[in-house]
Scaffold this motif. Structure first.
Motif, PDB file in Angstrom:
ATOM      1  N   ILE A  63       0.976  -1.189   0.166  1.00  0.00           N
ATOM      2  CA  ILE A  63      -0.333  -0.515   0.121  1.00  0.00           C
ATOM      3  C   ILE A  63       0.748   1.733  -0.042  1.00  0.00           C
ATOM      4  O   ILE A  63       2.275   1.169   0.743  1.00  0.00           O
ATOM      5  CB  ILE A  63      -1.048  -0.187   1.090  1.00  0.00           C
ATOM      6  CG1 ILE A  63      -1.761  -1.114   1.891  1.00  0.00           C
ATOM      7  CG2 ILE A  63      -1.759   1.143   0.925  1.00  0.00           C
ATOM      8  CD1 ILE A  63      -2.195  -1.290   2.499  1.00  0.00           C
ATOM      9  N   ARG A  64       0.488   2.081  -1.071  1.00  0.00           N
ATOM     10  CA  ARG A  64       1.631   3.528  -0.620  1.00  0.00           C
ATOM     11  C   ARG A  64       1.097   3.983   0.444  1.00  0.00           C
ATOM     12  O   ARG A  64      -0.273   4.440   0.877  1.00  0.00           O
ATOM     13  CB  ARG A  64       0.595   4.772  -1.450  1.00  0.00           C
ATOM     14  CG  ARG A  64       1.608   3.806  -3.492  1.00  0.00           C
ATOM     15  CD  ARG A  64       0.666   4.877  -4.239  1.00  0.00           C
ATOM     16  NE  ARG A  64      -0.926   4.615  -3.992  1.00  0.00           N
ATOM     17  CZ  ARG A  64      -1.708   5.318  -4.409  1.00  0.00           C
ATOM     18  NH1 ARG A  64      -1.809   6.892  -4.647  1.00  0.00           N
ATOM     19  NH2 ARG A  64      -2.985   5.286  -4.446  1.00  0.00           N
ATOM     20  N   LEU A  74       8.193   4.751  -2.178  1.00  0.00           N
ATOM     21  CA  LEU A  74       8.966   4.896  -4.019  1.00  0.00           C
ATOM     22  C   LEU A  74       7.918   5.288  -4.798  1.00  0.00           C
ATOM     23  O   LEU A  74       7.225   6.356  -5.467  1.00  0.00           O
ATOM     24  CB  LEU A  74       9.725   4.186  -4.552  1.00  0.00           C
ATOM     25  CG  LEU A  74      10.752   3.956  -4.052  1.00  0.00           C
ATOM     26  CD1 LEU A  74      11.883   2.986  -4.330  1.00  0.00           C
ATOM     27  CD2 LEU A  74      12.047   5.128  -3.568  1.00  0.00           C
ATOM     28  N   HIS A  75       6.596   4.360  -4.973  1.00  0.00           N
ATOM     29  CA  HIS A  75       5.556   4.488  -5.438  1.00  0.00           C
ATOM     30  C   HIS A  75       4.686   6.047  -5.026  1.00  0.00           C
ATOM     31  O   HIS A  75       3.949   7.020  -6.063  1.00  0.00           O
ATOM     32  CB  HIS A  75       4.298   3.640  -5.222  1.00  0.00           C
ATOM     33  CG  HIS A  75       4.535   2.838  -6.362  1.00  0.00           C
ATOM     34  ND1 HIS A  75       5.542   1.221  -6.486  1.00  0.00           N
ATOM     35  CD2 HIS A  75       4.714   2.296  -7.904  1.00  0.00           C
ATOM     36  CE1 HIS A  75       5.616   0.393  -7.154  1.00  0.00           C
ATOM     37  NE2 HIS A  75       5.362   1.093  -7.976  1.00  0.00           N
ATOM     38  N   ALA A  76       4.887   6.267  -3.975  1.00  0.00           N
ATOM     39  CA  ALA A  76       3.485   7.826  -3.480  1.00  0.00           C
ATOM     40  C   ALA A  76       5.045   9.145  -3.596  1.00  0.00           C
ATOM     41  O   ALA A  76       4.158  10.124  -4.248  1.00  0.00           O
ATOM     42  CB  ALA A  76       4.462   7.765  -1.617  1.00  0.00           C
ATOM     43  N   LEU A  77       6.206   8.962  -4.664  1.00  0.00           N
ATOM     44  CA  LEU A  77       6.571   9.965  -4.668  1.00  0.00           C
ATOM     45  C   LEU A  77       6.205  10.110  -6.440  1.00  0.00           C
ATOM     46  O   LEU A  77       6.414  11.641  -6.985  1.00  0.00           O
ATOM     47  CB  LEU A  77       7.958   9.566  -4.812  1.00  0.00           C
ATOM     48  CG  LEU A  77       9.028   9.483  -3.705  1.00  0.00           C
ATOM     49  CD1 LEU A  77      10.493   8.729  -3.797  1.00  0.00           C
ATOM     50  CD2 LEU A  77       8.813  10.613  -2.748  1.00  0.00           C
ATOM     51  N   THR A  78       5.534   9.921  -6.301  1.00  0.00           N
ATOM     52  CA  THR A  78       5.239  10.628  -7.844  1.00  0.00           C
ATOM     53  C   THR A  78       3.638  10.864  -7.793  1.00  0.00           C
ATOM     54  O   THR A  78       3.628  11.292  -9.158  1.00  0.00           O
ATOM     55  CB  THR A  78       4.164   9.020  -8.921  1.00  0.00           C
ATOM     56  OG1 THR A  78       2.817   8.309  -8.237  1.00  0.00           O
ATOM     57  CG2 THR A  78       5.319   7.116  -9.049  1.00  0.00           C
ATOM     58  N   THR A  79       3.016  11.952  -7.446  1.00  0.00           N
ATOM     59  CA  THR A  79       2.181  12.655  -6.563  1.00  0.00           C
ATOM     60  C   THR A  79       2.975  13.152  -6.186  1.00  0.00           C
ATOM     61  O   THR A  79       2.832  12.602  -4.524  1.00  0.00           O
ATOM     62  CB  THR A  79       0.588  11.643  -6.905  1.00  0.00           C
ATOM     63  OG1 THR A  79       0.938  10.562  -6.033  1.00  0.00           O
ATOM     64  CG2 THR A  79      -0.035  11.762  -7.824  1.00  0.00           C
ATOM     65  N   LEU A  80       3.086  14.574  -5.967  1.00  0.00           N
ATOM     66  CA  LEU A  80       3.678  15.579  -5.284  1.00  0.00           C
ATOM     67  C   LEU A  80       3.139  15.592  -3.682  1.00  0.00           C
ATOM     68  O   LEU A  80       3.381  16.207  -3.133  1.00  0.00           O
ATOM     69  CB  LEU A  80       4.558  16.734  -5.951  1.00  0.00           C
ATOM     70  CG  LEU A  80       5.478  16.673  -6.739  1.00  0.00           C
ATOM     71  CD1 LEU A  80       5.800  17.855  -7.794  1.00  0.00           C
ATOM     72  CD2 LEU A  80       6.600  15.977  -6.241  1.00  0.00           C
TER      73      LEU A  80
END
Ligand code: TYM
Length: 350
Positions: free
Chosen positions: A8-9, A43-49
């Motif tokens: 999960i993000r 790291l997947h959370a980094l795709t949406t600022l």
């Protein structure tokens, strides 16, 4: 070998959709699998600022949520994605065989990039490749997720097959998506046609695991419904998305099918049903929220669980990564030379 991997993000509050769509299935599979790996995919959370805010705090909240929900850290590996560098290394290698057309067709990318496609970041487009790497680096065989991850799982299977064929080696098993139960797609409490999600601006649209009992009761009381009584069969709820959603939530939390719930409440109005639903949600969710609060008081203990998890995850991932490096034909670093160089660097710093 049956190996589960899911994640999960760590983006803000963890909600009932995450719990029922994913975590509840992780727990029911925990005893049946040979190995379970549950990742916090930072790291997947980094795709949406907007999700980057408070990433450290949210990562610990997610670890607490996993444990409080019933993931046993002595039985399952709980770890943070960025603590295992092999995810990103494999992601690069996979990205070198991924056709751009596949990525451009992904619904999540199209939805998130919207009209800003030209300005969307590369990370958002490459998101499914990193997710495939998360799964394949462990040679996971089972991936329990909610319905919205179906396309990502199909992509993962396609890319695994492509890699195996390209390098003429059956290295990656094709993982089975486990999307099951009445709660694979929990909808917003305010709009039965929109998914319950962390990004909805209204907090009344979702039930958060850390909501207290009064908030849970208020959210269910305010949940959108209609004036009709409940039918005896779930098929008669097709045109009533909000009602259908509440029945699904009841079913998933009580371990029944939606049809069984309809049978029990046939003829009842929502005033009655919502009271029973509130009791059930409070009984199931409040103890998880309270346990999360307790666990979050001891950050050291949580960090230790994550550190133990990352050791196990790194060991497995590195073994598989070495196989991949060999298969694609990368030169192995010479251990002796490496050590001498490291000593030289250390001496020059001292
Ligand atoms: P994420 O963080 O959006 O959601 C985590 C899990 O919760 C499920 N879920 C839902 N299930 C039912 N109803 C809902 N309303 C609902 N909202 C979310 C999701 O389906 C998911 O199972 N790309 C993934 C994270 C990921 C991952 C992975 C998952 C990265 N690498 C490897 C599995 C394996 C995501 O964004 O999930």
């Amino acid at each position: 070998m049956k190996r589960v991997l899911s994640g999960i993000r760590p983006t803000g509050d963890i909600h009932l959709g995450n719990y029922l769509g994913a975590i509840q299935n992780w727990i029911s599979m925990q005893d049946q699998m040979d190995e379970n790996l549950f990742c916090i995919v930072d790291l997947h959370a980094l795709t949406t600022l907007e999700d980057v805010k408070n990433l450290v705090g949210n990562t610990r909240i997610m670890a607490a949520a996993y444990i409080a929900s019933g993931i046993n850290p002595d039985q399952s590996t709980i770890f943070v994605q960025s603590h295992v560098p092999a995810h990103t290394e494999l992601s690069w290698i996979l990205s070198c065989i991924t056709p751009m057309g596949w990525l451009n067709r992904m619904t999540q990318f199209k939805e998130k990039a919207g009209k800003q496609r030209e300005n969307a970041c590369l990370g958002l487009l490459a998101y499914p490749v990193l997710m495939a790497a998360d799964i394949l680096i462990y040679k996971a065989t089972h991936v329990p997720v909610g319905d919205d991850q179906k396309q990502h799982l199909e992509f993962t299977r396609d890319i695994a097959g492509m890699f195996n064929r390209e390098f003429k080696k059956d290295i990656f098993p094709l993982p089975d998506p486990i999307i099951k139960g009445p709660a694979t797609r929990i909808m917003s409490l305010r709009d039965g046609t929109a998914k319950m999600s962390k990004s909805d601006t209204s907090d009344y649209s979702r039930i958060n695991l850390m909501d207290d009992a009064d908030t849970l009761a208020l959210k269910i009381r305010k949940a959108k419904t209609d004036a009709d009584p409940l039918p005896a069969q779930v098929k008669d709820l097709e045109a009533r998305p909000e009602a259908h959603n509440l029945v699904n939530i009841y079913a998933a939390l009580s371990g029944q099918t939606a049809d069984q719930v309809c049978k029990t409440f046939a003829g009842s109005y929502f005033s009655t049903f919502k009271k029973d639903l509130t009791d059930l949600v409070v009984a199931k969710i409040s103890p998880i929220g309270q346990e999360m609060q307790r666990l979050l008081k001891d950050k050291g203990e949580l960090d230790q669980v994550l550190s133990r998890g990352s050791m196990r995850a790194n060991t497995l991932a590195e073994t598989h990564m070495q196989e991949v490096r060999d298969i694609v034909g990368l030169l192995k670093p010479d251990e002796g030379v490496n050590r001498t160089r490291q000593m030289d660097v250390l001496k020059s710093i001292a």
